[in-house]
Motif scaffolding. Structure first.
Motif, mmCIF file in Angstrom:
data_model
loop_
_atom_site.group_PDB
_atom_site.id
_atom_site.type_symbol
_atom_site.label_atom_id
_atom_site.label_comp_id
_atom_site.label_asym_id
_atom_site.label_seq_id
_atom_site.Cartn_x
_atom_site.Cartn_y
_atom_site.Cartn_z
ATOM 1 N N MET A 1 42.497 -4.922 4.527
ATOM 2 C CA MET A 1 43.015 -5.042 5.893
ATOM 3 C C MET A 1 42.155 -6.008 6.675
ATOM 4 N N GLY A 2 42.792 -6.822 7.544
ATOM 5 C CA GLY A 2 42.054 -7.770 8.350
ATOM 6 C C GLY A 2 42.640 -7.889 9.740
ATOM 7 N N ASP A 3 41.887 -8.533 10.634
ATOM 8 C CA ASP A 3 42.314 -8.742 12.017
ATOM 9 C C ASP A 3 41.815 -10.109 12.461
ATOM 10 N N VAL A 4 42.766 -11.010 12.781
ATOM 11 C CA VAL A 4 42.416 -12.350 13.227
ATOM 12 C C VAL A 4 43.174 -12.650 14.516
ATOM 13 N N HIS A 5 42.453 -12.791 15.636
ATOM 14 C CA HIS A 5 43.072 -13.121 16.925
ATOM 15 C C HIS A 5 44.224 -12.172 17.280
ATOM 16 N N GLY A 6 44.035 -10.895 17.070
ATOM 17 C CA GLY A 6 45.068 -9.922 17.404
ATOM 18 C C GLY A 6 46.152 -9.779 16.361
ATOM 19 N N ILE A 7 46.060 -10.548 15.284
ATOM 20 C CA ILE A 7 47.002 -10.436 14.171
ATOM 21 C C ILE A 7 46.353 -9.572 13.103
ATOM 22 N N GLN A 8 46.940 -8.424 12.839
ATOM 23 C CA GLN A 8 46.414 -7.537 11.813
ATOM 24 C C GLN A 8 47.250 -7.671 10.539
ATOM 25 N N TYR A 9 46.601 -7.572 9.411
ATOM 26 C CA TYR A 9 47.351 -7.670 8.165
ATOM 27 C C TYR A 9 46.794 -6.702 7.133
ATOM 28 N N ILE A 10 47.692 -6.257 6.265
ATOM 29 C CA ILE A 10 47.334 -5.393 5.147
ATOM 30 C C ILE A 10 47.965 -5.972 3.888
ATOM 31 N N VAL A 11 47.165 -6.168 2.873
ATOM 32 C CA VAL A 11 47.679 -6.587 1.561
ATOM 33 C C VAL A 11 48.093 -5.337 0.801
ATOM 34 N N ASN A 12 49.265 -5.361 0.210
ATOM 35 C CA ASN A 12 49.747 -4.213 -0.559
ATOM 36 C C ASN A 12 49.110 -4.234 -1.951
ATOM 37 N N GLU A 13 48.051 -3.475 -2.091
ATOM 38 C CA GLU A 13 47.346 -3.424 -3.378
ATOM 39 C C GLU A 13 48.158 -2.681 -4.443
ATOM 40 N N ASN A 14 49.166 -1.940 -4.005
ATOM 41 C CA ASN A 14 49.974 -1.151 -4.947
ATOM 42 C C ASN A 14 51.369 -1.737 -5.152
ATOM 43 N N VAL A 15 51.539 -3.006 -4.794
ATOM 44 C CA VAL A 15 52.858 -3.621 -4.922
ATOM 45 C C VAL A 15 53.335 -3.558 -6.367
ATOM 46 N N LYS A 16 54.609 -3.256 -6.536
ATOM 47 C CA LYS A 16 55.190 -3.105 -7.873
ATOM 48 C C LYS A 16 55.718 -4.447 -8.359
ATOM 49 N N ARG A 17 55.087 -4.997 -9.403
ATOM 50 C CA ARG A 17 55.512 -6.267 -9.970
ATOM 51 C C ARG A 17 55.963 -6.104 -11.418
ATOM 52 N N VAL A 18 56.295 -4.883 -11.789
ATOM 53 C CA VAL A 18 56.859 -4.608 -13.107
ATOM 54 C C VAL A 18 58.206 -3.935 -12.886
ATOM 55 N N ARG A 19 59.243 -4.422 -13.524
ATOM 56 C CA ARG A 19 60.590 -3.887 -13.292
ATOM 57 C C ARG A 19 60.643 -2.390 -13.574
ATOM 58 N N ASN A 20 61.364 -1.686 -12.685
ATOM 59 C CA ASN A 20 61.589 -0.244 -12.775
ATOM 60 C C ASN A 20 60.328 0.587 -12.504
ATOM 61 N N MET A 21 59.297 -0.035 -11.957
ATOM 62 C CA MET A 21 58.098 0.731 -11.599
ATOM 63 C C MET A 21 58.212 1.358 -10.214
#
Length: 408
Positions: free
Chosen positions: A1-21
């Motif tokens: 998670m980060g915060d730059v000039h009032g813009i907050q962001y979260i990277v999805n560490e659990n994103v599903k990149r395998v079909r049917n997961m």
């Protein structure tokens, strides 16, 4: 998670990149999409909305392509929402007639004998403007009634646009989510049919139909990009309110492309970032934002995620961003003041925020970390969807002409 000039962001560490997961997106697959598009093609007003190529802007920002799908042209209603609402209404009427939607055109549903079989129906909804206008338009076209409730602070212009479509419409003193609850109560007490794009336990079928209805626009866009010989986009930025639009597009991309789908970022206003909050809680459950949500992005001022959309956004989005209103204003000004031969796009506050945040990330200073995490580079092909035009012309002029909500 980060915060730059009032813009907050979260990277999805659990994103599903395998079909049917992840959660199934079969309800948004090509067979469903073809059925939806055929229904929309039966409308006399149907035309594909433009996919605008901003090649000069892409050069300026250092990427290969930037496309903007301009939904201000949709059925003459200045916004995309009618796609979901009209399909859900069509699906409901098909069920009532014991028919499949593929057997019914919009023109057939307008026929006198069909209206007589159906009887009088009142469709009820809550909206900041665009969804309600779409429901009111569909109801009027089909000879039915619509009742629309709007949250506190809604635009009088948007209210009058809904009334001009023949609906009974009022601005309440409630926030969006409480206006939804009021609509549900009204429908129960007046034998109406709630057509809402937000889903919750016990109310998920109609919101699912609405999400299916939205797929027409992304299916058009992917076809238009292929027709240019550009393959598919590498990156997509999707704005979210309750998440139904973003979930629909992302679910389609997963259903069609699987692990090779574009890298997708979900964007919300700071004041109503319910998807962002749900991800931040990190327990896999949707979490709401309560109280008044004073953002200029009225179409995104929603505090409670749709349960159907949440599962898709949780599993398949790559990044979540919460940003200030100035980013929506920035996107509106960029689109309204194009470079070189780039086409001009009139985009409203909720429609332009994707380009606002993408342009800032691509400009470099202070945002290199976000660009790196999204793997954006000179070969990137970015798709954005302007979901509305100037649905509140006075607000549009205050921002674009007078410089309201300046960039930092």
């Amino acid at each position: 998670m980060g915060d730059v000039h009032g813009i907050q962001y979260i990277v999805n560490e659990n994103v599903k990149r395998v079909r049917n997961m992840g959660v199934s997106t079969d309800f948004l697959d090509k067979n469903v999409v073809d059925k939806v598009r055929n229904f929309h093609k039966s409308f006399p007003e149907y035309e594909m909305t433009p996919l605008q190529s901003l090649s000069e802007l892409a050069k300026r920002l250092g990427v290969r392509d930037i496309w903007v799908k301009d939904e201000s042209y949709r059925f003459g209603l200045n916004a995309f929402k009618v796609l979901g609402g009209s399909y859900a209404v069509g699906r409901y009427l098909a069920e009532k007639l014991n028919m499949d939607i593929s057997e019914l055109s919009f023109e057939t549903l307008k026929a006198k004998e069909i209206r007589e079989r159906l009887g009088e129906i009142t469709f009820v909804t809550a909206t900041d403007g665009n969804h309600g206008k779409g429901i009111a338009w569909a109801a009027r076209q089909l000879g039915q009634k619509a009742v629309v409730f709007m949250p506190k602070g809604s635009s009088i212009i948007r209210l009058n646009n809904i009334k001009n479509e023949g609906a009974e419409a009022t601005i309440t003193d409630l926030n969006y989510d409480d206006a939804v609850r009021l609509s549900s109560k009204y429908a129960d007490e007046h034998n109406g049919i709630l057509i809402q794009d937000s889903a919750w336990k016990g109310y998920e079928e109609i919101p699912t139909w609405i999400m299916q209805g939205y797929t027409t626009l992304i299916d058009e866009a992917i076809g238009q990009i292929k027709a240019e010989g550009k393959g598919k986009p590498t990156h997509v930025f999707l704005q979210a309110g309750v998440g139904s639009f973003a979930g629909s597009v992302l679910g389609y991309l997963e259903a069609i492309f699987g692990p090779d789908r574009p890298i997708t970022t979900i964007v919300e206003p700071n004041e109503a970032a319910c998807i962002f909050k749900s991800v931040k809680e990190n327990d896999g459950k949707p979490h709401g934002v309560t109280g008044y949500m004073p953002t200029i992005m009225a179409g995104l001022a929603c505090g409670e995620p749709s349960t159907v959309a949440w599962e898709i956004l949780k599993d398949y989005a790559d990044m979540y961003i919460s940003c200030p209103d100035s980013l929506a204003a920035r996107g509106m000004r960029i689109l309204g003041n194009p470079l070189g031969d780039d086409p001009k796009v009139i985009s409203g506050e909720s429609g332009a925020v994707g380009l606002g945040i993408a342009s800032l990330i691509l400009q470099g200073d202070h945002f290199e970390e976000i660009a790196e995490k999204l793997n954006i580079n000179k070969d990137s092909k970015i798709l954005l969807i302007s979901t509305e035009g100037d649905t509140d012309p006075e607000s549009y002029r205050e921002i674009v002409w007078d410089g309201m909500y300046p960039s930092f």
